[in-house]
Design an enzyme around this catalytic site. Sequence first.
Site, PDB file in Angstrom:
ATOM      1  N   ASP A 232       0.838  -1.191   0.022  1.00  0.00           N
ATOM      2  CA  ASP A 232       0.050  -0.105   0.098  1.00  0.00           C
ATOM      3  C   ASP A 232       0.781   1.022   0.028  1.00  0.00           C
ATOM      4  O   ASP A 232       2.249   1.036   0.176  1.00  0.00           O
ATOM      5  CB  ASP A 232      -1.123  -0.064   1.176  1.00  0.00           C
ATOM      6  CG  ASP A 232      -2.291   0.502   0.798  1.00  0.00           C
ATOM      7  OD1 ASP A 232      -2.422   1.964   0.419  1.00  0.00           O
ATOM      8  OD2 ASP A 232      -3.159   0.012   0.828  1.00  0.00           O
ATOM      9  N   ALA A 281      -5.518  -2.087  -5.661  1.00  0.00           N
ATOM     10  CA  ALA A 281      -5.442  -0.702  -5.421  1.00  0.00           C
ATOM     11  C   ALA A 281      -6.198   0.055  -6.270  1.00  0.00           C
ATOM     12  O   ALA A 281      -6.245  -0.293  -7.527  1.00  0.00           O
ATOM     13  CB  ALA A 281      -4.117  -0.268  -5.247  1.00  0.00           C
ATOM     14  N   TYR A 345     -13.114   6.891 -13.884  1.00  0.00           N
ATOM     15  CA  TYR A 345     -13.050   5.559 -13.025  1.00  0.00           C
ATOM     16  C   TYR A 345     -13.465   4.271 -13.761  1.00  0.00           C
ATOM     17  O   TYR A 345     -12.993   3.491 -14.050  1.00  0.00           O
ATOM     18  CB  TYR A 345     -13.804   5.922 -11.650  1.00  0.00           C
ATOM     19  CG  TYR A 345     -14.005   4.648 -11.014  1.00  0.00           C
ATOM     20  CD1 TYR A 345     -12.870   4.280 -10.037  1.00  0.00           C
ATOM     21  CD2 TYR A 345     -15.117   3.869 -10.864  1.00  0.00           C
ATOM     22  CE1 TYR A 345     -13.062   3.215  -9.330  1.00  0.00           C
ATOM     23  CE2 TYR A 345     -15.222   2.862 -10.199  1.00  0.00           C
ATOM     24  CZ  TYR A 345     -14.100   2.487  -9.075  1.00  0.00           C
ATOM     25  OH  TYR A 345     -14.150   1.162  -8.271  1.00  0.00           O
TER      26      TYR A 345
HETATM   27  N1  LIG Z   1     -16.043  -0.506  -2.611  1.00  0.00           N
HETATM   28  C1  LIG Z   1     -16.740  -0.809  -3.662  1.00  0.00           C
HETATM   29  O1  LIG Z   1     -17.872  -0.782  -3.694  1.00  0.00           O
HETATM   30  C2  LIG Z   1     -16.094  -1.023  -4.923  1.00  0.00           C
HETATM   31  C3  LIG Z   1     -16.772  -1.543  -6.190  1.00  0.00           C
HETATM   32  C4  LIG Z   1     -16.248  -1.479  -7.186  1.00  0.00           C
HETATM   33  C5  LIG Z   1     -14.878  -1.653  -7.304  1.00  0.00           C
HETATM   34  N2  LIG Z   1     -14.019  -1.520  -6.675  1.00  0.00           N
HETATM   35  C6  LIG Z   1     -12.717  -1.471  -6.417  1.00  0.00           C
HETATM   36  O2  LIG Z   1     -12.160  -2.253  -5.319  1.00  0.00           O
HETATM   37  C7  LIG Z   1     -10.679  -2.004  -4.985  1.00  0.00           C
HETATM   38  C8  LIG Z   1     -10.719  -1.779  -3.583  1.00  0.00           C
HETATM   39  O3  LIG Z   1     -11.730  -0.888  -3.363  1.00  0.00           O
HETATM   40  P1  LIG Z   1     -11.882  -0.503  -1.599  1.00  0.00           P
HETATM   41  O4  LIG Z   1     -13.387  -0.146  -1.447  1.00  0.00           O
HETATM   42  O5  LIG Z   1     -11.483  -1.555  -0.705  1.00  0.00           O
HETATM   43  O6  LIG Z   1     -11.208   0.872  -1.563  1.00  0.00           O
HETATM   44  P2  LIG Z   1     -10.412   1.787  -0.395  1.00  0.00           P
HETATM   45  O7  LIG Z   1     -10.153   2.901  -0.747  1.00  0.00           O
HETATM   46  O8  LIG Z   1     -11.022   1.264   0.947  1.00  0.00           O
HETATM   47  O9  LIG Z   1      -8.854   0.841  -0.333  1.00  0.00           O
HETATM   48  C9  LIG Z   1      -8.117   1.158  -1.458  1.00  0.00           C
HETATM   49  C10 LIG Z   1      -6.620   0.969  -1.146  1.00  0.00           C
HETATM   50  O10 LIG Z   1      -5.790   1.212  -2.089  1.00  0.00           O
HETATM   51  C11 LIG Z   1      -4.485   1.881  -1.828  1.00  0.00           C
HETATM   52  N3  LIG Z   1      -4.035   2.587  -2.724  1.00  0.00           N
HETATM   53  C12 LIG Z   1      -4.489   3.736  -3.419  1.00  0.00           C
HETATM   54  N4  LIG Z   1      -3.478   4.363  -4.334  1.00  0.00           N
HETATM   55  C13 LIG Z   1      -2.576   3.528  -4.269  1.00  0.00           C
HETATM   56  C14 LIG Z   1      -1.146   3.500  -5.048  1.00  0.00           C
HETATM   57  N5  LIG Z   1      -1.086   4.357  -5.800  1.00  0.00           N
HETATM   58  N6  LIG Z   1      -0.279   2.490  -4.438  1.00  0.00           N
HETATM   59  C15 LIG Z   1      -0.612   1.673  -3.667  1.00  0.00           C
HETATM   60  N7  LIG Z   1      -1.931   1.706  -3.137  1.00  0.00           N
HETATM   61  C16 LIG Z   1      -2.760   2.484  -3.440  1.00  0.00           C
HETATM   62  C17 LIG Z   1      -5.274   2.807  -0.645  1.00  0.00           C
HETATM   63  O11 LIG Z   1      -4.396   3.506   0.121  1.00  0.00           O
HETATM   64  C18 LIG Z   1      -6.338   2.059   0.028  1.00  0.00           C
HETATM   65  O12 LIG Z   1      -5.592   1.255   1.175  1.00  0.00           O
HETATM   66  C19 LIG Z   1     -10.479  -0.641  -5.993  1.00  0.00           C
HETATM   67  O13 LIG Z   1      -9.559  -1.214  -6.997  1.00  0.00           O
HETATM   68  C20 LIG Z   1     -11.883  -0.100  -6.189  1.00  0.00           C
HETATM   69  O14 LIG Z   1     -11.784   0.699  -7.357  1.00  0.00           O
HETATM   70  C21 LIG Z   1     -14.767  -1.110  -5.076  1.00  0.00           C
END
Ligand SMILES: NC(=O)c1ccc[n+]([C@@H]2O[C@H](COP(=O)([O-])OP(=O)(O)OC[C@H]3O[C@@H](n4cnc5c(N)ncnc54)[C@H](O)[C@@H]3O)[C@@H](O)[C@H]2O)c1
Length: 437
Positions: A232, A281, A345
């Site tokens: 991360d 991520a 996105y």
């Molecule tokens: N939560 C949802 O409903 C949902 C829906 C569709 C897709 N997603 C996808 O699932 C994945 C995880 O989502 P989440 O809800 O757990 O998000 P979140 O924001 O809780 O966690 C994302 C993590 O990625 C890390 N991150 C961001 N940029 C980074 C970088 N440049 N290098 C390394 N780490 C980095 C952040 O620090 C964070 O810990 C993402 O790809 C998101 O787009 C989530």
Amino acid sequence: MADRYLTFATTGPGRFLTRHLGLPQPAQLHRHSPEHPTLDGELLLLTAGKSTYPADLPTLLTSAGHTIASTTHHPTAVVLDATAVTDVETLSEVHTALHPVVREVAENGRVVILGSPPDPADHHQAAAQQALEGFVRSLAKELGRGRTATLVRVTGPIATAEPTLRFLLSPKSAYVTGQIIQTGPAETLAAPADWDRPLAGRTALVTGAARGIGEAVAEVLTRDGATVTLLDVPSAQQDLTRVAGRLGGSALPLDITAPDAGDRIAAALPDGRLDILVHNAGITRDRKLANMARERWTSVLDVNLAAVLATTDALLKAGAFSPGGRIIATASIAGIAGNAGQTNYAASKAGIVGLVRSLAPRALAEHGVTVNAVAPGFIETRMTAAVPLLIREAGRRMNSLGQGGLPVDVAETTSWLAQGGVNGQTVRVCGQSLLGS
Ligand SMILES: NC(=O)c1ccc[n+]([C@@H]2O[C@H](COP(=O)([O-])OP(=O)(O)OC[C@H]3O[C@@H](n4cnc5c(N)ncnc54)[C@H](O)[C@@H]3O)[C@@H](O)[C@H]2O)c1
């Protein structure tokens, strides 16, 4: 943020009121736990047309721990072998087989239909097999009570479909419904010695693992036997170290958009090799296109797509993957359906679907590595807790299961994809969201 509507709707008065007011009626989903690792009850095995696997399929299901039912009384799962459906006449046997039993399927039960890929050289077979897609998507919308329906298109020997069938016929797939999944080819399969720890001896790296879905993925991969490196951004190091410590994995504070990220990942791998890479991520920077400054576009495309392409290329080029390696990327239903305010996105996540489709056959042929994606729908995380109440409620209810998913639902799906038997698939974990369905 607790889903109070779900809690209320599953009480006696809640059930009564929601039914009479015509409101969504979500059921409490039975998810995997050590105390509840299987669907309890019998499995009904049916065929439409002649079964392609008259001996192998019952053997596989029995060895996966299922008891094949002798009666149609409240099965917890129904498996219908429709692989030999080749025309409209044999298609009608799908109705004949399922019509009398579908009402009987137990709460939180599964309907899994086995089909064959539509044959471009036979338009009758292609029509009949494609018809199963509309059938399953509709059935999944009708079932209710936490029950799911999925179509599995089998290529090659049925053994290749074993990880997929074990997943779908278990509590691990609670939030996966209305999906079409193709299994195979045969060389994607590596049957584990122990199905309770299918990733034993494997190394994994999960990006964005300090919290949310990534944390859950690291946890489930660890439960399933993998040794996990959690990556991360350096600013999340405290959380990252805590999670890595809890799971007995190692922490790699690194921004995946760094130009040398691929090399630094390769250098951090235990024994310099990698079996499972999970690109999780991701970031959002929402604005309508007319209001979207360039920085919002580039930051999202950089993290969600460019870094995934660059690190994947670097690790494949460096020969970092063991044969039987797995790459699992993270798309989103926004990338499939589109979403106002998310051109950046959705573009990045649709890009992931394109990456997977194109790279999967070549990565398998050249490196023995499979490439698949998960496409989460509305998942209860910090990201979605920040969404305004009304939009959040709409996101939660607008799917066939009438509730949001949990990070563990995406994690279970990721672990299944890490086991093999599938390639080039983008599997939605969305409770059959009405968006883009
Ligand atoms: N939560 C949802 O409903 C949902 C829906 C569709 C897709 N997603 C996808 O699932 C994945 C995880 O989502 P989440 O809800 O757990 O998000 P979140 O924001 O809780 O966690 C994302 C993590 O990625 C890390 N991150 C961001 N940029 C980074 C970088 N440049 N290098 C390394 N780490 C980095 C952040 O620090 C964070 O810990 C993402 O790809 C998101 O787009 C989530």
